[in-house]
Structure formats: C-alpha cells, structure tokens
Design an enzyme around this catalytic site. Structure first.
Site, PDB file in Angstrom:
ATOM      1  N   SER A  53       0.838  -1.200   0.000  1.00  0.00           N
ATOM      2  CA  SER A  53       0.000   0.000   0.000  1.00  0.00           C
ATOM      3  C   SER A  53       0.877   1.254   0.000  1.00  0.00           C
ATOM      4  O   SER A  53       1.647   1.463  -0.934  1.00  0.00           O
ATOM      5  CB  SER A  53      -0.950  -0.053   1.195  1.00  0.00           C
ATOM      6  OG  SER A  53      -1.977   0.896   1.073  1.00  0.00           O
ATOM      7  N   HIS A 105      -8.060  -5.350   0.319  1.00  0.00           N
ATOM      8  CA  HIS A 105      -6.776  -4.667   0.510  1.00  0.00           C
ATOM      9  C   HIS A 105      -5.961  -5.463   1.521  1.00  0.00           C
ATOM     10  O   HIS A 105      -5.915  -5.141   2.718  1.00  0.00           O
ATOM     11  CB  HIS A 105      -7.018  -3.238   0.996  1.00  0.00           C
ATOM     12  CG  HIS A 105      -5.826  -2.348   0.937  1.00  0.00           C
ATOM     13  ND1 HIS A 105      -5.191  -2.027  -0.250  1.00  0.00           N
ATOM     14  CD2 HIS A 105      -5.143  -1.686   1.908  1.00  0.00           C
ATOM     15  CE1 HIS A 105      -4.185  -1.216  -0.011  1.00  0.00           C
ATOM     16  NE2 HIS A 105      -4.125  -1.003   1.299  1.00  0.00           N
ATOM     17  N   ASP A 119     -10.206  -4.694  -3.999  1.00  0.00           N
ATOM     18  CA  ASP A 119      -9.550  -3.721  -3.118  1.00  0.00           C
ATOM     19  C   ASP A 119     -10.359  -2.421  -3.056  1.00  0.00           C
ATOM     20  O   ASP A 119     -10.494  -1.729  -4.062  1.00  0.00           O
ATOM     21  CB  ASP A 119      -8.137  -3.439  -3.644  1.00  0.00           C
ATOM     22  CG  ASP A 119      -7.278  -2.677  -2.650  1.00  0.00           C
ATOM     23  OD1 ASP A 119      -7.834  -1.914  -1.844  1.00  0.00           O
ATOM     24  OD2 ASP A 119      -6.050  -2.849  -2.683  1.00  0.00           O
TER      25      ASP A 119
END
Length: 221
Positions: free
Chosen positions: A115, A200, A169
C-alpha cells in the site's frame, strides 16, 4: 535512521529485503509472513522492517499515525503528499546504504512495500541510478504518475518488479494497480503482475507467487 525490526534467516547474510508497511501499521506487520515466504534452499537473507514516522494524516481527520506520507484526498492522482514521499525515499536510501555498509551489495537488495509502503518502493525504484535486485509492490500504485517519466533515472528500468493486487480492493482500486503496472512497462520495466480475489490485503497464493519470483533471483548468488 528509521527504527527497524530485523530478522536474519542465516548467519552473515549477503542478501537483503527492506520491507515497508502500510498506513497505520508498523514494521511488525509483515514479520509473520516469513515462515510462509522463506524457503530452506535460499541463501541467508536479512529482512529489515522499518517503522514509518508518526504524522497527522489529513484523510483520517488529522489523527497522527505511522505514515510514509500524508494523504490529503482519496483521489489517487492527488493522494500522495509529494514532499512526504520524497522524505520517505530519502529515509529508504539511508537504509539501503546501511545494508551496503554491512556487506550486502546493492545488486542483492530487494525493496518491498504494501500500500503506502509500496508507493514509496516504486517512487524510490524510479529514482535509483544503481539498480536494486528487484522491487516488490503489493496493493499499491505509482504516486504522482504524471511525473514518473521525468523522475525516471537512467538504468532504473533494469530492476525487475513484482506487483500483486486484490480485485476487490476498496482502498487502492484494482484499476489503479493495473494502470501503474502498465505505466512501469511503458517506462521499460519488466513487471510480473498478479491479480487475486481479495480486498486490501495479502493472501497465501500471493506469498507463494512472490517466493517463486524471488527464488531464481536468489539462486547461485
């Protein structure tokens, strides 16, 4: 120098992985995947898991948390605070330099991130004049994508890239990952792109695929 957690898979490691966590987590976040990732035939590796600095995050009502950069809005085109990204890239470069001082050649250092950490990984990779062993970018995107070509250092595209992303996600949309891997390919990078039916997060299949990608890059080195 950022504070870090370190794990060595054997004595006197001559390979390294620097792994950047996501927003609000810390360096301990990815330590638990090592038993699933590391294979017995691999050479000794030092895994370095740095803690991002604590800073207010605008999109989270200014609450201070560990973050590699401020997030001012949800729109990916303007999501990453460019000054914060640049500061984090500098801190990552310091970690790379420390590994070199400890006897790990740049050509045997992988930079990984999830991320936010993955965005910094890709930003750092674009600017590397001396190529790393590879870049690992999970559930992430290229920050300031419209400036990526201008930021690209000569020879940076020699770094192979592993990218994985969840099709469900809700934080970094799957389409953003697709667009980022396409951009990297346009810039000359070899990208090994993987999609997984997950949100995610990281899944076991992704960890196995990453191990398969790492294995030939560690063999005989």
């Amino acid at each position: 120098m950022l504070e870090t957690i370190e794990r060595e898979t054997g004595p006197s490691p001559r390979h390294g992985v620097i792994w950047l966590h996501g927003l609000g987590a810390d360096g301990s976040d990815f330590v638990p995947i090592l038993p699933e990732l590391v294979r017995p035939e691999w050479p000794a590796i030092r895994f370095v898991f740095p803690h991002a600095p604590v800073r207010p995050v605008t999109i989270n009502n200014g609450v201070p948390m560990r973050a590699w950069y401020d997030i001012r809005e949800a729109d990916l085109a303007n999501r990453a605070d460019e000054d914060g990204v640049a500061e984090s890239v500098g801190q990552v470069e310091a970690l790379i330099a420390r590994e070199v001082e400890r006897g790990v050649p740049v050509s045997r250092i992988f930079l990984a991130g999830f991320s936010q950490g993955g965005a910094v990984t890709l930003a750092a990779g674009l600017r590397r004049r001396e190529p790393l062993a590879g870049l690992i970018a999970l559930s992430t995107y290229v920050p300031a994508a419209h400036k990526a070509a201008a930021a690209l250092a000569e020879g940076a595209h020699a770094q192979p890239v592993f990218m994985g992303h969840g099709t469900q996600d809700p934080v970094v949309p799957f389409r953003a990952g697709e667009q980022s891997q396409a951009l990297l390919r346009e810039l000359g990078f070899t990208v090994d792109w993987h999609a997984y039916p997950m949100p995610h997060s990281v899944c076991l299949e992704e960890i196995r695929d990453l191990g398969d990608w790492l294995a030939p890059r560690l063999a005989g080195r």
